[in-house]
Design a protein around this motif. Structure first.
Motif, PDB file in Angstrom:
ATOM      1  N   ASP A 320       0.824  -1.214   0.000  1.00 30.27           N
ATOM      2  CA  ASP A 320       0.000   0.000   0.000  1.00 30.27           C
ATOM      3  C   ASP A 320       0.853   1.256   0.000  1.00 30.27           C
ATOM      4  O   ASP A 320       0.434   2.310  -0.492  1.00 30.27           O
ATOM      5  N   ASN A 321       2.056   1.127   0.551  1.00 33.47           N
ATOM      6  CA  ASN A 321       2.985   2.262   0.589  1.00 33.47           C
ATOM      7  C   ASN A 321       4.056   2.165  -0.487  1.00 33.47           C
ATOM      8  O   ASN A 321       5.103   2.809  -0.397  1.00 33.47           O
ATOM      9  N   LYS A 322       3.767   1.355  -1.501  1.00 35.34           N
ATOM     10  CA  LYS A 322       4.600   1.247  -2.707  1.00 35.34           C
ATOM     11  C   LYS A 322       6.003   0.696  -2.455  1.00 35.34           C
ATOM     12  O   LYS A 322       6.957   1.016  -3.161  1.00 35.34           O
ATOM     13  N   VAL A 323       6.138  -0.145  -1.440  1.00 36.14           N
ATOM     14  CA  VAL A 323       7.396  -0.847  -1.184  1.00 36.14           C
ATOM     15  C   VAL A 323       7.137  -2.342  -1.364  1.00 36.14           C
ATOM     16  O   VAL A 323       6.268  -2.903  -0.698  1.00 36.14           O
ATOM     17  N   LEU A 324       7.883  -2.959  -2.266  1.00 36.83           N
ATOM     18  CA  LEU A 324       7.650  -4.363  -2.607  1.00 36.83           C
ATOM     19  C   LEU A 324       8.776  -5.244  -2.084  1.00 36.83           C
ATOM     20  O   LEU A 324       9.954  -5.012  -2.392  1.00 36.83           O
ATOM     21  N   ILE A 325       8.420  -6.255  -1.284  1.00 36.77           N
ATOM     22  CA  ILE A 325       9.366  -7.266  -0.849  1.00 36.77           C
ATOM     23  C   ILE A 325       8.804  -8.629  -1.262  1.00 36.77           C
ATOM     24  O   ILE A 325       7.763  -8.697  -1.907  1.00 36.77           O
ATOM     25  N   ARG A 326       9.452  -9.725  -0.909  1.00 35.72           N
ATOM     26  CA  ARG A 326       9.070 -11.030  -1.430  1.00 35.72           C
ATOM     27  C   ARG A 326       8.571 -11.969  -0.328  1.00 35.72           C
ATOM     28  O   ARG A 326       9.244 -12.135   0.694  1.00 35.72           O
ATOM     29  N   ASP A 327       7.411 -12.557  -0.571  1.00 32.44           N
ATOM     30  CA  ASP A 327       6.845 -13.555   0.327  1.00 32.44           C
ATOM     31  C   ASP A 327       7.467 -14.911  -0.004  1.00 32.44           C
ATOM     32  O   ASP A 327       7.358 -15.395  -1.120  1.00 32.44           O
ATOM     33  N   GLN A 328       8.124 -15.526   0.971  1.00 32.55           N
ATOM     34  CA  GLN A 328       8.769 -16.827   0.766  1.00 32.55           C
ATOM     35  C   GLN A 328       8.080 -17.941   1.554  1.00 32.55           C
ATOM     36  O   GLN A 328       8.611 -19.050   1.681  1.00 32.55           O
ATOM     37  N   SER A 329       6.892 -17.659   2.070  1.00 32.72           N
ATOM     38  CA  SER A 329       6.257 -18.588   3.001  1.00 32.72           C
ATOM     39  C   SER A 329       5.741 -19.873   2.364  1.00 32.72           C
ATOM     40  O   SER A 329       5.375 -20.813   3.079  1.00 32.72           O
ATOM     41  N   LYS A 330       5.707 -19.949   1.024  1.00 39.39           N
ATOM     42  CA  LYS A 330       5.273 -21.178   0.374  1.00 39.39           C
ATOM     43  C   LYS A 330       6.357 -22.243   0.362  1.00 39.39           C
ATOM     44  O   LYS A 330       6.081 -23.412   0.107  1.00 39.39           O
ATOM     45  N   GLN A 331       7.589 -21.843   0.630  1.00 39.13           N
ATOM     46  CA  GLN A 331       8.694 -22.796   0.612  1.00 39.13           C
ATOM     47  C   GLN A 331       8.742 -23.611   1.905  1.00 39.13           C
ATOM     48  O   GLN A 331       8.337 -23.138   2.984  1.00 39.13           O
ATOM     49  N   ILE A 332       9.275 -24.806   1.799  1.00 38.36           N
ATOM     50  CA  ILE A 332       9.406 -25.686   2.945  1.00 38.36           C
ATOM     51  C   ILE A 332      10.230 -25.008   4.043  1.00 38.36           C
ATOM     52  O   ILE A 332      11.259 -24.368   3.761  1.00 38.36           O
ATOM     53  N   ALA A 333       9.742 -25.100   5.296  1.00 42.34           N
ATOM     54  CA  ALA A 333      10.422 -24.575   6.483  1.00 42.34           C
ATOM     55  C   ALA A 333      10.460 -23.054   6.556  1.00 42.34           C
ATOM     56  O   ALA A 333      11.127 -22.493   7.431  1.00 42.34           O
ATOM     57  N   LEU A 334       9.737 -22.378   5.671  1.00 44.00           N
ATOM     58  CA  LEU A 334       9.761 -20.912   5.673  1.00 44.00           C
ATOM     59  C   LEU A 334       8.374 -20.311   5.907  1.00 44.00           C
ATOM     60  O   LEU A 334       8.038 -19.257   5.358  1.00 44.00           O
TER      61      LEU A 334
END
Length: 364
Positions: A320-334
């Motif tokens: 919403d504040n125009k800062v993009l990071i990466r979601d890694q939660s689909k990976q095993i153990a993350l």
């Protein structure tokens, strides 16, 4: 998809899920000049290069000497040990195509790790076996060795994306020795400039089954160029040349890559790397003091991985504040893990301020 098209499509392609790159996830966002991109492990820096258009009416060299020779010199190897490719991703594909029989052979990966190893294999109907990393994100050597004779290629990423951890040389040597004459060991060193003492290029002279992957996308700040390198024995390089496209390196790419590998630019890259490592260390320390954030893995590359139970809410707040990071939660153990690519000082301060404000508001 319409029924007739699905019927014509190869079965294993119908079953594929494409790799979700940073640009696919936020397609079109690049048009917003205010967007802060911290989700693709890119460099925040850029440089100017000169382009000669006089030869654009001719096909380019398959392996431009200026680029091959320059990178071989940079890596401390011989030109015949060096293959230039369309990013390191093409190197992954070439190894799989050259050494794996579709519908018969398999590769081995060590998740959580870079997703394109599995995607590339599946694209060519090659099986994927998995030896998950241990709880501290080190390579489970016993698990890896249990696949000797069962796989044709082993992929190990060091520094690893997305955990930021490096693999000790003694572990690499154990794998190389165990798989001697039985499989190709691919060591992905895309982030090696950020942990240069851990490069295993010196092992190429002793282990003919070793392949290294490199790129200009990270430390060299040339992700848009799509230029990578595969380093291996001359015999492996010649094998890969059998399956590479006839004109893989566009002339503008070769010109820019050649300039990027000149001494003055190498000095600039080294300075950028030291700056980013300092910023990354400071960001990691600051994040560890905010909210429920738990730092995960290490910072041997150009990103930091962390866990928070507020993952979804924090991601929305940043987007919403125009800062993009990466979601890694689909990976095993993350589970509940997010990854931040280090930016310039202003970007890092903006990001940290937004995260701090988010958790301060949550605490009210």
């Amino acid at each position: 998809m319409s029924e007739w098209l699905e019927a014509l499509t190869v079965n294993y392609v119908n079953e594929l899920t494409p790799y979700e790159s940073a640009r696919r996830l936020f397609a079109g966002s690049g048009a917003d000049a205010k967007q802060v991109w911290m989700n693709a492990n890119e460099s925040p820096f850029h440089r100017d290069y000169e382009i000669d258009t006089a030869i654009f009416n001719r096909y380019p060299d398959c392996q431009p000497d200026t680029v091959v020779n320059a990178y071989a010199d940079y890596a401390g190897l011989k030109p015949e040990q060096t293959l230039v490719t369309r990013g390191a991703d093409e190197g992954i594909e070439l190894v799989i195509r050259a050494f794996c029989e579709p519908g018969q052979d398999s590769i081995l990966i060590c998740p959580p790790t870079y997703g394109m190893y599995a995607i590339s294999a599946q694209t060519f109907n090659v099986g994927v076996e998995r030896a998950p990393l241990l709880a501290d994100f080190s390579v489970d050597i016993d698990a890896v060795l249990s696949y000797v004779g069962k796989v044709k290629v082993v992929f190990i990423c060091s520094p690893n994306n997305p955990t930021g951890t490096s693999v000790p040389q003694e572990d690499i040597v154990k794998v190389l020795a165990a798989y001697k004459d039985k499989a190709i060991i691919v060591l992905d060193e895309a982030y090696i400039e950020f942990d240069s003492e851990q490069t295993q290029s010196q092992l190429l002279a002793q282990y003919p089954n070793l392949v290294l992957l490199r790129t200009l996308s990270k430390a060299f700040a040339l992700a848009g160029l799509r230029c990578g390198f595969t380093l291996a024995s001359p015999d492996i390089i010649q094998t890969l040349l059998k399956v590479i496209a006839p004109y893989p390196i566009p002339a503008p790419v070769a010109q820019i890559a050649g300039q990027a590998l000149q001494s003055r630019n190498l000095s600039a890259v080294a300075k950028d790397v030291e700056f980013l490592k300092t910023e990354l260390s400071q960001l990691q320390a600051a994040l560890s003091k905010v909210g429920d954030i738990q730092i995960v893995g290490d910072i041997k590359a150009n990103f930091v991985l962390f866990r928070t139970q507020k993952k979804n809410e924090l991601m929305k707040h940043l987007v919403d504040n125009k800062v993009l990071i990466r979601d890694q939660s689909k990976q095993i153990a993350l589970e509940n893990c997010l990854r931040i690519s280090i930016g310039d000082k202003a970007q890092n301060q903006t990001l940290l301020a937004l995260i701090t404000a988010f958790f301060a508001n949550e605490a009210k």
